[in-house]
Scaffold this motif. Structure first.
Motif, mmCIF file in Angstrom:
data_model
loop_
_atom_site.group_PDB
_atom_site.id
_atom_site.type_symbol
_atom_site.label_atom_id
_atom_site.label_comp_id
_atom_site.label_asym_id
_atom_site.label_seq_id
_atom_site.Cartn_x
_atom_site.Cartn_y
_atom_site.Cartn_z
ATOM 1 N N SER A 137 39.963 176.421 -25.196
ATOM 2 C CA SER A 137 40.647 177.042 -26.517
ATOM 3 C C SER A 137 41.701 177.959 -25.867
ATOM 4 O O SER A 137 42.893 178.030 -26.350
ATOM 5 C CB SER A 137 39.593 177.709 -27.259
ATOM 6 O OG SER A 137 40.265 178.502 -28.374
ATOM 7 N N ASN A 138 41.466 178.680 -24.915
ATOM 8 C CA ASN A 138 42.090 179.705 -24.002
ATOM 9 C C ASN A 138 43.355 178.692 -23.509
ATOM 10 O O ASN A 138 44.449 179.334 -23.528
ATOM 11 C CB ASN A 138 41.387 180.367 -23.095
ATOM 12 C CG ASN A 138 40.867 181.785 -23.514
ATOM 13 O OD1 ASN A 138 41.277 182.341 -24.610
ATOM 14 N ND2 ASN A 138 39.905 182.065 -22.945
ATOM 15 N N LEU A 139 43.071 177.703 -22.997
ATOM 16 C CA LEU A 139 44.234 176.990 -22.134
ATOM 17 C C LEU A 139 45.175 176.354 -23.114
ATOM 18 O O LEU A 139 46.336 176.368 -22.899
ATOM 19 C CB LEU A 139 43.428 176.011 -21.151
ATOM 20 C CG LEU A 139 42.752 176.340 -20.108
ATOM 21 C CD1 LEU A 139 42.097 175.202 -19.195
ATOM 22 C CD2 LEU A 139 43.620 177.485 -19.193
ATOM 23 N N VAL A 140 44.494 175.906 -24.184
ATOM 24 C CA VAL A 140 45.601 175.043 -25.011
ATOM 25 C C VAL A 140 46.312 176.018 -25.988
ATOM 26 O O VAL A 140 47.101 175.782 -26.828
ATOM 27 C CB VAL A 140 44.628 174.025 -26.147
ATOM 28 C CG1 VAL A 140 44.130 173.036 -25.223
ATOM 29 C CG2 VAL A 140 43.762 174.862 -26.963
ATOM 30 N N SER A 141 46.194 177.192 -25.685
ATOM 31 C CA SER A 141 47.070 178.354 -26.498
ATOM 32 C C SER A 141 48.337 178.221 -25.866
ATOM 33 O O SER A 141 49.319 178.977 -26.664
ATOM 34 C CB SER A 141 46.385 179.723 -26.486
ATOM 35 O OG SER A 141 46.244 180.202 -24.954
#
Length: 580
Positions: free
Chosen positions: A482-486
Motif C-alpha cells: 500500500s505504501n509503495l503504490v502510493s
C-alpha cells in the motif's frame, strides 16, 4: 642362610607387622568415626556445635581413607604415630555424643566447653594430616577413594562425597586437587542438586575462588570451569559476589591461560546480567582487560565472543559506556563484525546495537566508522554467512539506520535494496520474515526510498506474500505494498502485470469479516484508480463483483471505490457523447 641375611629378614618381618598393625588401627579409626557420624545425627542438643564436629569428622574420615589406600609400608612410622591420638580423641568424642543423646551430662556450660575442646582437637588432627599431604607422602595415586554416589542418591551420601572432595582440595597434592576439581565439575553437570549442596557445605565456594589465583594453570582452569558452571544458578550468584570473585576473575582475564580466560569470561557474563555488579568489574580493571581481548587479535573466537557478551552487559552504565567509546570500542567491534567466525560476528554486531541504543552520538559514530558498510557486507547473499548471522545483521540495520535519511541513502548506495529483495524471494523462513519487517519499515521512510524499492523489484515479492498462512505476514506485506503504490511511478509499474489486480480482487473475497487487511487491500485498489489503466483493469475484471458485494454490505471503503469507478465510467460516457 647367612648370618648377614637374618637381620635383614627380621627387619622386613618387623616392618610388615608394623604396617599391618598400622592398617588395623587405621581401619578401626575410620569405623569409629563412621559410627560417631551416624550417632551425631540423633543428637538433639547443642546442634550447631555437633554440626561443626560432624563436618570435621567427615573431613578427617576422607583424609584417613586416602591414607588407608596407601599400599606402601615406607611411611608406616609417620602414620603409626599419627593414628593413636586420633583414636583417643574420637573415643572421647563418642562418649560425649552418647551423653548428649541420653541427656546425661552434668551441666550445659561444661558440655559446651568439652565440645569446644573436641573441635580444637579435630582441627589439630586435620592440620597434621594436611602436613602429611603437603610433604608429598600421599600423592595423586590415592585421590579417588570415596565412590561417587549414584543418580538419585540421598543427600547425606552426596554431602559426604563432596566433603571428601573438599578435603582433597585442601590437603592434597597438585594432582589430587586437580582430580577433585574434575570430579566436582562432573557431578555438578550430571546432577544440579550438587550445586545447592556446594553452597550449603562449608567454604567450598571460597576454595574454588581461591584456586583462581593458583600458580598451577591446570588448577586455575578447572576452578574457572566450575565457577562458570555454578554462576549460571541464581542461588549461587550472590554467594560468588560476596566471596569476592570479581577481582580474581579479572586477574585470570589478564594473565591466565586461554581456557582459564574463557571460564572467567563466561562467569563474568552471567554475573553482569545484574547491572549492580558492573561497577565492581570496572573497578578491578575488567573493562580494559575485556577490550584488550577483543582488540588484540591473539585469541580464539569463543573467548572474544564471551568478552563481547560481558561488555554488552556493561554498556547500560553510562560512565562505563563512555569509557568504552573513548577507548576505541566502536572501531574495534566494527572490525570484528567483518570476522569470518560466526560467533564473533554475531557478538560484535549485538554489542554495536546495544552501545548505540538510545544514543544518537554513538549511533552516528558507528555510521562514521563504517558500521553500515560492515553490516551490508555481512548480508551479501554471495557470502557464506549463516542465517542466524543475517538475522542479527538485519535487526541491526533496522535499529541503527532508519532514523536518518543519510543512513538510508548509504544503504541504497551499498546495494542493500538488492539484498533485501533477494531475502524476500529466496531467504530461509526466519530471514524472509525479518526481511519483510525491514521492508515494511523502509518503505515508510521517504518517497525516494519507495521509488528505489519499486525499481528494485519489491512489489512482485510482496504480492507473493499477500496470501501467506501467517496473518501477520499478510498484513505487513499488504501495508508495505500500500505504501509503495502510493507513488505514481510504482502504480504504473504494478498495473502493467494484468494478474496483479485480479489477484487483489480475489483476495478480497478470501479475507474473513471486515479485517484490517481487507481495508488495506481496498486502499491499494483505491490508489490504483488514480492510474487510468488501473481504473480500466479494475472495472473490467471478472472479480469486480467482490467489491460490489462489499459495498452492498455497507463497507465504506468499498462504497467509495465503487463510486470512484462509477464516476469515471460516467465521465467516459460523456466524453464519448460530446465527441460523437
Amino acid at each position: 642362610m647367612g648370618e648377614e641375611e637374618k637381620p635383614k629378614q627380621q627387619q622386613h618381618q618387623n616392618s610388615t607387622e608394623s604396617f599391618t598393625a598400622m592398617k588395623s588401627s587405621l581401619r578401626q579409626a575410620i569405623q569409629v568415626i563412621s559410627s560417631l557420624i551416624s550417632l551425631s545425627h540423633s543428637i538433639k542438643v547443642f546442634t550447631v556445635k555437633w554440626q561443626l564436629i560432624r563436618k570435621k569428622l567427615e573431613e578427617l574420615s576422607s583424609g584417613l581413607m586416602a591414607v588407608e589406600n596407601c599400599d606402601s609400608s615406607e611411611n608406616t612410622a609417620v602414620f603409626s604415630g599419627f593414628i593413636p591420638p586420633i583414636l583417643v580423641t574420637v573415643n572421647e568424642c563418642y562418649d560425649l555424643a552418647r551423653r548428649c543423646v541420653e541427656l546425661s551430662f552434668s551441666g550445659k556450660l561444661l558440655m559446651q566447653s568439652d565440645l569446644d575442646v573436641m573441635v580444637a582437637s579435630f582441627d589439630r588432627h586435620l592440620e597434621n594430616l594436611s602436613g602429611i599431604y603437603s610433604a608429598g607422602i600421599l600423592s595423586h595415586g590415592f585421590a579417588i577413594v570415596v565412590s561417587r554416589p549414584g543418580l538419585g542418591a540421598c543427600k547425606d551420601d552426596m554431602r559426604f562425597y563432596i566433603r571428601d572432595l573438599l578435603t582433597r582440595m585442601k590437603i592434597g597434592d597438585i594432582e589430587m586437587k586437580r582430580q577433585a576439581l574434575v570430579n566436582f565439575y562432573e557431578v555438578m553437570t550430571e546432577d544440579e542438586r550438587y550445586v545447592k549442596l556446594v553452597v550449603e557445605v562449608g567454604n567450598i565456594v571460597n576454595v574454588f575462588v581461591g584456586f583462581l589465583d593458583s600458580p598451577e594453570i591446570e588448577i586455575q582452569e578447572e576452578a574457572s570451569k566450575i565457577l562458570s558452571l555454578i554462576s549460571g544458578f541464581d542461588l549461587c550468584k550472590g554467594v560468588l559476589v560476596r566471596t569476592g570473585i570479581i577481582g580474581p576473575l579479572i586477574r585470570v582475564l589478564e594473565s591466565g591461560s586461554d581456557l582459564g580466560k574463557e571460564g572467567a569470561a563466561w562467569c563474568l557474563q552471567k554475573l553482569t546480567v545484574n547491572s549492580d555488579n558492573a561497577w565492581s568489574v570496572s573497578a578491578h580493571g575488567g573493562v580494559t582487560a575485556l577490550l584488550k581481548i577483543c582488540s588484540s587479535g591473539d585469541f580464539g573466537g569463543e573467548l572474544i565472543a564471551l568478552a563481547c557478551g560481558v561488555l554488552r552487559n556493561l554498556v547500560g552504565v553510562e560512565e562505563i559506556k563512555r569509557f568504552m567509546v573513548d577507548e576505541g570500542a566502536i572501531a574495534t567491534f566494527i572490525k570484528l563484525a567483518r570476522s569470518r567466525e560466526e560467533i564473533v560476528q554475531i557478538s560484535s554486531i549485538e554489542f554495536l546495537q546495544n552501545i548505540a541504543s538510545g544514543d544518537e552520538s554513538v549511533r552516528q559514530m558507528v555510521v562514521r566508522e563504517g558500521g553500515i558498510h560492515a553490516l551490508v557486507r555481512v548480508l551479501d547473499p554471495k557470502s557464506a554467512t549463516s542465517s542466524k548471522t543475517r538475522e542479527v545483521a538485519l535487526r541491526a540495520v533496522e535499529n541503527l539506520c532508519f532514523s536518518s535519511q543519510n543512513c538510508i541513502n548509504m544503504l541504497m548506495i551499498y546495494g542493500f535494496m538488492d539484498q533485501l529483495v533477494f531475502f524476500l524471494r529466496k531467504g530461509e523462513v526466519s530471514v524472509q520474515e525479518l526481511a519483510l519487517k525491514v521492508t515494511f519499515r523502509l518503505c515508510g521512510t521517504s518517497e525516494e526510498a519507495k521509488k528505489a524499492m519499486g525499481d528494485a523489484g519489491f512489489m512482485p515479492e510482496l504480492v507473493k506474500l499477500l496470501d501467506a498462512k501467517s496473518y501477520e505476514v499478510r498484513e505487513m506485506a499488504t501495508e508495505a505494498l500500500s505504501n509503495l503504490v502510493s507513488v505514481p511511478k510504482n502504480r504504473k509499474r504494478f498495473v502493467q502485470d494484468d494478474r496483479n489486480i485480479g489477484f487483489l480482487l480475489q483476495l478480497l473475497d478470501q479475507e474473513e469479516g471486515i479485517s484490517g487487511n481487507k481495508k488495506l487491500l481496498l486502499s491499494i485498489l483505491m490508489s490504483l484508480t488514480r492510474c487510468n489503466s488501473g481504473r480500466r483493469k479494475i472495472a473490467s475484471s471478472g472479480y469486480l463483483k467482490n467489491i460490489e458485494k462489499l459495498a452492498e454490505a455497507e463497507v465504506s471503503d468499498a462504497k467509495r471505490l465503487v463510486r470512484k469507478l462509477s464516476m469515471n465510467r460516467f465521465r467516459s460516457m460523456l466524453s464519448g457523447f460530446w465527441h460523437s
